[in-house]
Design an enzyme around this catalytic site. Structure first.
Site, PDB file in Angstrom:
ATOM      1  N   LYS A 187     -12.352  62.160  68.808  1.00 54.91           N
ATOM      2  CA  LYS A 187     -10.909  62.019  69.004  1.00 54.91           C
ATOM      3  C   LYS A 187     -10.588  61.746  70.466  1.00 54.91           C
ATOM      4  CE  LYS A 187      -6.593  64.557  68.044  1.00 54.91           C
ATOM      5  NZ  LYS A 187      -6.016  65.841  67.561  1.00 54.91           N
ATOM      6  N   SER A 262      -2.883  65.544  63.821  1.00 55.93           N
ATOM      7  CA  SER A 262      -2.970  64.428  64.749  1.00 55.93           C
ATOM      8  C   SER A 262      -4.364  63.809  64.851  1.00 55.93           C
ATOM      9  CB  SER A 262      -2.537  64.902  66.149  1.00 55.93           C
ATOM     10  OG  SER A 262      -3.423  65.892  66.641  1.00 55.93           O
ATOM     11  N   SER A 286      -3.932  70.090  63.016  1.00 59.03           N
ATOM     12  CA  SER A 286      -4.340  68.721  63.324  1.00 59.03           C
ATOM     13  C   SER A 286      -5.738  68.356  62.851  1.00 59.03           C
ATOM     14  CB  SER A 286      -4.224  68.464  64.828  1.00 59.03           C
ATOM     15  OG  SER A 286      -2.869  68.403  65.210  1.00 59.03           O
TER      16      SER A 286
END
Length: 357
Positions: A187, A262, A286
């Site tokens: 990420k 996210s 997330s």
């Protein structure tokens, strides 16, 4: 009291202190009372005028914080940071080669596990270099890759370099362990050497020292090949991964739906079978939300267990880094490797002090 009872049960437990035997006296001058329409007008003036805002800012002495240069490299802590002390164990540290390898996929329609990659490498039917060439063509924006929407950056030179090193190790019969040559995705929230850190925004939060976050470094040291940084919801502040700046990866099971956020790009990369393991971060869901929406596994670890140092955490009191995977074996392996104690952080210091590091 027995000697056993006297032993500390927690590391960094704050000792009791006698409070001051005085009454608190408020010597602050009275402030004018504002309410209703006068308050709205005053708030509008402060918000719309940078000159007035600066007066209030300096009057509160907030500007002096900018002069404390030590804060630039300071990792915030929310004390007391108390960690339970476990009894010493006679167990010996486990090396990477001693970790059990995940099982290959059980059905042809399932995605490859890390066990599939390792088995193919060991049988000389495939090499890590072969794998990354295919992946680069699928995720690179420069190549117009089919799945490039899920990735913000893909450094082909760094990927090929890591794959070549892994290929040589297999040719020499010296793989590092069950993660060697396995493609993984990371990420954009963490620092990764050679890559920018934008948090899915138009801004640049890249570490000036160009270092890699501890948890990702553990994967790389185990031979895993990071194929790029994945898309995320802007600044990680929502759960859809709808991002007007970087694009919105669709749900692999239904392109008309969101993949969740996210950590949406990481979930997409695992759910589509591009990688068996990816890194996500979780403060309010997330990792868990996109994992659920994309039909994969995700883990929000215990606070302090996984170090992202030197990445500056936006929500250290709630946010953690953790693995996302297409199967439980890979989730366990990814977590086991990334959770190696970091000597620069509280948990790692505790284990060093107890002689367990």
């Amino acid at each position: 009291m027995s000697e056993e009872a006297k032993k500390p049960r927690f590391w960094n437990y704050p000792p009791p202190k006698q409070g001051p035997d005085v009454f608190s006296v408020n010597n602050a001058a009275p402030n004018p009372v504002l309410r209703g329409y006068p308050l709205a007008v005053a708030a509008w003036i402060v918000a719309s005028s940078s000159f007035v805002s600066n007066i209030f800012w300096k009057n509160a002495k907030f500007d002096q914080l900018q002069e404390v240069k030590e804060l630039d490299a300071y990792d915030p802590r929310y004390d007391p940071t108390v960690i339970p002390i476990t009894p010493p164990s006679d167990a010996k540290p486990v090396s990477l080669n001693d970790l059990p390898a995940p099982k290959p996929r059980q059905h042809p329609q399932q995605h490859y596990t890390s066990g599939d990659y390792v088995s193919l490498y060991q049988a000389r039917k495939l090499t890590p270099s072969d794998v990354v060439e295919v992946l680069i063509s699928l995720i690179s924006k420069e190549a117009g890759g089919e799945h490039s929407i899920a990735f913000l950056q893909c450094r082909a030179d760094l990927i090929r370099q890591a794959a070549q090193a892994s290929t040589r190790r297999y040719q020499e019969g010296k793989p590092l362990g069950p993660l060697d040559g396995v493609p993984v995705a990371v990420k954009d929230e963490v620092d990764l050497k050679g890559y920018k850190r934008t948090l899915g925004s138009a801004m640049d939060f890249t570490n000036k020292d160009d270092e890699t976050a501890w948890c990702v470094k553990q994967w790389e040291d185990a031979g895993a090949i990071v194929i790029g940084k994945t898309n995320m919801h802007e600044i990680g502040l929502d759960t859809t991964n709808n991002n007007p700046h970087t694009g919105t990866p669709p749900n692999p099971h239904n392109p008309s739906h969101y993949c969740g956020g996210s950590s949406g790009g990481s979930a997409y990369s695992v759910s589509t079978g591009l990688v068996p393991i990816a890194l996500g971060s979780d403060g309010g869901g997330s990792i868990r939300i996109p994992s659920s929406l994309c039909g994969i596994y995700g883990l929000k670890p215990t606070h302090g267990r996984v170090s992202g140092h030197p990445t500056r955490d936006l929500g250290v009191s709630v946010g953690v880094y953790g693995p996302m995977a297409s199967n439980l074996d890979d989730l366990r392996l990814g977590y086991r490797v990334m959770a190696k104690p970091d000597p620069s952080q509280a948990l790692g210091k505790m284990e060093e002090e107890q002689g367990e590091g």
